[in-house]
Design a protein around this motif. Structure first.
Motif, PDB file in Angstrom:
ATOM      1  N   VAL A  35      81.677  50.540  39.316  1.00 46.59           N
ATOM      2  CA  VAL A  35      80.390  51.021  39.834  1.00 46.59           C
ATOM      3  C   VAL A  35      79.379  49.869  39.842  1.00 46.59           C
ATOM      4  N   LEU A  81      84.112  57.136  37.630  1.00 42.83           N
ATOM      5  CA  LEU A  81      83.284  56.994  36.425  1.00 42.83           C
ATOM      6  C   LEU A  81      82.898  58.365  35.863  1.00 42.83           C
ATOM      7  N   THR A 100      76.467  67.666  28.197  1.00 41.15           N
ATOM      8  CA  THR A 100      76.311  66.242  27.889  1.00 41.15           C
ATOM      9  C   THR A 100      76.906  65.397  29.016  1.00 41.15           C
ATOM     10  N   TRP A 101      78.085  65.776  29.425  1.00 42.04           N
ATOM     11  CA  TRP A 101      78.805  65.069  30.477  1.00 42.04           C
ATOM     12  C   TRP A 101      77.971  65.027  31.769  1.00 42.04           C
ATOM     13  N   LEU A 105      74.814  62.838  31.481  1.00 47.21           N
ATOM     14  CA  LEU A 105      75.090  61.393  31.449  1.00 47.21           C
ATOM     15  C   LEU A 105      75.431  60.844  32.834  1.00 47.21           C
ATOM     16  N   CYS A 106      75.916  61.691  33.728  1.00 46.94           N
ATOM     17  CA  CYS A 106      76.317  61.211  35.060  1.00 46.94           C
ATOM     18  C   CYS A 106      75.267  61.506  36.132  1.00 46.94           C
ATOM     19  N   PRO A 154      72.137  60.447  36.762  1.00 45.72           N
ATOM     20  CA  PRO A 154      71.459  59.362  37.475  1.00 45.72           C
ATOM     21  C   PRO A 154      72.345  58.682  38.521  1.00 45.72           C
ATOM     22  N   LEU A 155      73.661  58.747  38.313  1.00 45.62           N
ATOM     23  CA  LEU A 155      74.578  58.082  39.262  1.00 45.62           C
ATOM     24  C   LEU A 155      74.434  58.657  40.672  1.00 45.62           C
ATOM     25  N   LEU A 192      71.587  56.658  42.028  1.00 47.12           N
ATOM     26  CA  LEU A 192      71.823  55.212  42.059  1.00 47.12           C
ATOM     27  C   LEU A 192      72.833  54.870  43.146  1.00 47.12           C
TER      28      LEU A 192
END
Lengths: 183, 429
Positions: B88, B108, B135-136, B139-140, B142-143, B146
């Motif tokens: 990434v 990712l 949680t998972w 955590l992802c 913002p991707l 982005l």
């Protein structure tokens, strides 16, 4: 947004993604190194989790305490003070709503209060022991067989405790780690 | 289709239908279009490949390789995560194509899940599935922005739905409400908005037009705790909202198959009404219904939002003529509260509403010369009749006559419309 900015934000996200599991590992290792070990007598049953794999669900013997206080509600967080009995196994000393100032205790939850036999049942945060998928079912069988020998219940979980936080290190049958026992 | 056209070109030139220049232009046009296509295909396959590899990694790690030491297993926990992050990072830094970003981002996503799962496995951390999923997802999240990734946005919606189902529908967790699901959905909306603005006609946008209402439909029930009877009201209003959104010209002018809102709204409304057309549904204990409940306020909120969409549509003159579907949710709300004290009125009224909806749909179908809509209308009426078939307190003769007349209606309306269409075609020639 410029590529470099996106990249910097991504680095932050990536660091967060790394820190979370690292933090989990660090906490657990700390408890294993500096916590106190307790043996909880248990009975294993075998279910599975889609992401983490097969585990044995542990039913602990020391998960009840007699009390006349009936105000406990389901899933209420409680502090369980544990001590060793004469045979070296863990037993519940007392259950409180405020953090004990001394002694070893576990951050647990109320399962339910039975007003019939005036017993409070507890849910421990270390009731899942993850095993190789081929061994989990055998472990349950092995425990059932071990029950039939001369010693009454010889299956126990070794749990490290530090200020309420716990790590389930291993499960033993006749003093042999359960994964080795079923081989 | 295109290749067929290109094959026909020499013949068309020969017969002097088009000039040679036009033929060449057409050929070049389709050539360029073709060149654009493999790119999209690559992206789709890249994403599918990443999903499969990612899920495979999770399963392999879930096997629990107990021959390895704790340290080795810990390295394995981080390995896919770091590999995913490198890919990434590389695609962001080098500003690679969308294919790269979508595929590496998807990998990712699963690597993050696998690493948390493996650490939990190594240290026997119990924790329920829903908090793990939450949680998972976070955590992802913002991707998505982005990488400007559609695949990640879809995974986000799918996993948020999974989370909310697990949190709200679990056997031991019936009393919990997945409020965080709303937050997760709001956080993905800017991405969806960008898609609607920049690529309104793209296939990927229409996928979102389907999975968003689908996800909401699945999850709304998790917001019902004790006051189960409010569930009917909440769902009818939700489907009313979908229908009114689907009728906004932006969506309505697109092909029907792209308009998930309209189809969910229409079909959902009909199914709910059919369900509540049975008398026994209304025999609930009114004493159990209270206004000071979470369910009432959710229904109220949905009602206000839907009424606002409806009002805005009227003020913009988007709604031409009268269509009962737009206002069914208002009628149902009134009937619902009448139903708390009387079970006969709502039963009869709802049967009438379904019948009217069927007739209106048939009318729209004949006006538009659309066989699909016509038969959908007839299907609504048929479903109504079938439901009444199970009401044993109606005479067999009446039920029989109803069936025969609706069956005959099917034949006659289709036949009449087919004839009309033919005569219209003939008059055109």
């Amino acid at each position: 947004m410029k590529t470099i900015h996106i990249f910097i934000v991504f680095i932050l996200v990536a660091v967060a993604q790394l820190i979370l599991p690292a933090q989990m590992i660090f906490n657990q290792e700390d408890i294993l190194k500096t916590g106190t070990a307790f043996k909880f007598k248990t009975q294993p049953v075998d279910p599975s989790n889609p992401f983490k794999g097969k585990y044995i669900y542990l039913n602990f013997e020391a998960n009840t305490i007699k009390t006349t206080d009936s105000t406990w509600s389901r899933h209420e967080p409680v502090f369980v003070s544990v001590v060793e009995d004469s045979l070296g196994f863990a037993m519940v000393d007392k259950v409180t709503r405020v953090k004990p100032s001394n002694g070893d205790f576990v951050n647990a939850k109320v399962s339910y209060y039975s007003s019939y036999d005036k017993t409070l049942r507890l849910d421990y945060p270390f009731n899942e022991f993850y095993m190789n998928e081929t061994k989990a079912f055998d472990a349950e069988i092995a425990h059932a067989n071990a029950q039939n020998d001369s010693i009454p219940n010889n299956t126990y979980a070794l749990v490290f405790i530090k200020e309420g936080e716990t790590v389930l290190d291993n499960v033993f049958i006749d003093e042999i780690p359960i994964a080795d026992y079923v081989e | 289709m295109n290749s067929k056209l290109i094959k026909e070109l020499p013949q068309l030139v020969k017969d002097q239908v088009i000039t040679e220049d036009v033929a060449r232009n057409i050929e070049v046009y389709y050539q360029l279009k073709q060149d654009d296509k493999p790119n999209k295909l690559f992206t789709v396959f890249g994403v599918l490949g990443s999903i499969l590899v990612g899920l495979g990694v999770i399963l392999i790690l879930a096997h629990n390789w107990d021959n390895f030491t704790r340290a080795t297993k810990t390295i394995f926990a981080f390995l896919p995560l770091v590999i995913g992050q490198l890919f990434v990072g590389y695609s962001i830094f080098k500003n690679k194509s969308a294919t790269w970003k979508e595929a590496s981002g998807t990998f990712l996503f699963f690597a993050v899940g696998s690493s948390i799962a493996l650490v939990s496995q190594i240290y026997n951390i119990p924790g329920d599935l829903s908090s793990f999923l939450l949680t998972w997802i976070v955590l992802c999240l913002p991707l998505i922005y982005l990488l400007k990734s559609n695949a990640l946005a879809m995974l986000h919606i799918v996993f948020a739905t999974y989370y909310a189902c697990n949190y709200g529908y679990g056997y031991f967790t019936m009393q919990q409400t997945p409020w965080l699901y709303l937050g997760l959905m709001v956080l993905v909306l800017p991405h969806y908005w960008q898609l609607l603005k920049n690529h309104p006609k793209a296939n990927v946008t229409s996928i979102f037009n389907w999975i968003l209402p689908l996800s909401c439909t699945i999850i709304l029930g998790a917001f019902v705790n004790n006051q189960g009877d409010y569930g009917y009201l909440m769902y009818v209003i939700l489907f009313g909202l979908f229908y009114n959104i689907g009728k906004i010209p932006f969506f309505d002018d697109q092909k029907l198959r792209r308009n998930g809102y309209l189809i969910f709204g229409s079909v959902g409304t009909v199914i709910l009404l059919l369900w509540t057309s049975f008398n026994w549904i209304w025999e609930f204990n009114e004493n159990n219904l209270t206004f000071a409940s979470q369910e009432f306020f959710i229904a109220l909120f949905l009602f206000v939002v839907t009424a606002m969409v409806l009002g805005y549509s009227y003020s913009k003159k988007w709604i031409k003529g009268f269509n009962l579907f737009h206002i069914v949710f208002i009628m149902f709300t009134v009937l619902f509260f009448i139903g708390t004290s009387n079970s006969i009125i709502p039963t009869i009224a709802i049967n009438c509403i379904i019948f009217a909806l069927g007739l209106i749909t048939v009318k729209i179908g004949t006006d538009k010369f659309h066989f699909g809509i016509l038969n959908y209308g007839l299907l609504i009426i048929t479903a109504l009749v079938v439901c009444r078939f199970f009401d044993t307190d109606m005479s067999y003769v009446i039920r029989g006559l109803l069936f025969v007349s609706v069956g005959a209606g099917f034949f006659i309306t289709n036949y009449v419309m087919l004839k009309k269409q033919k005569s219209k075609l003939n008059s055109k020639h």
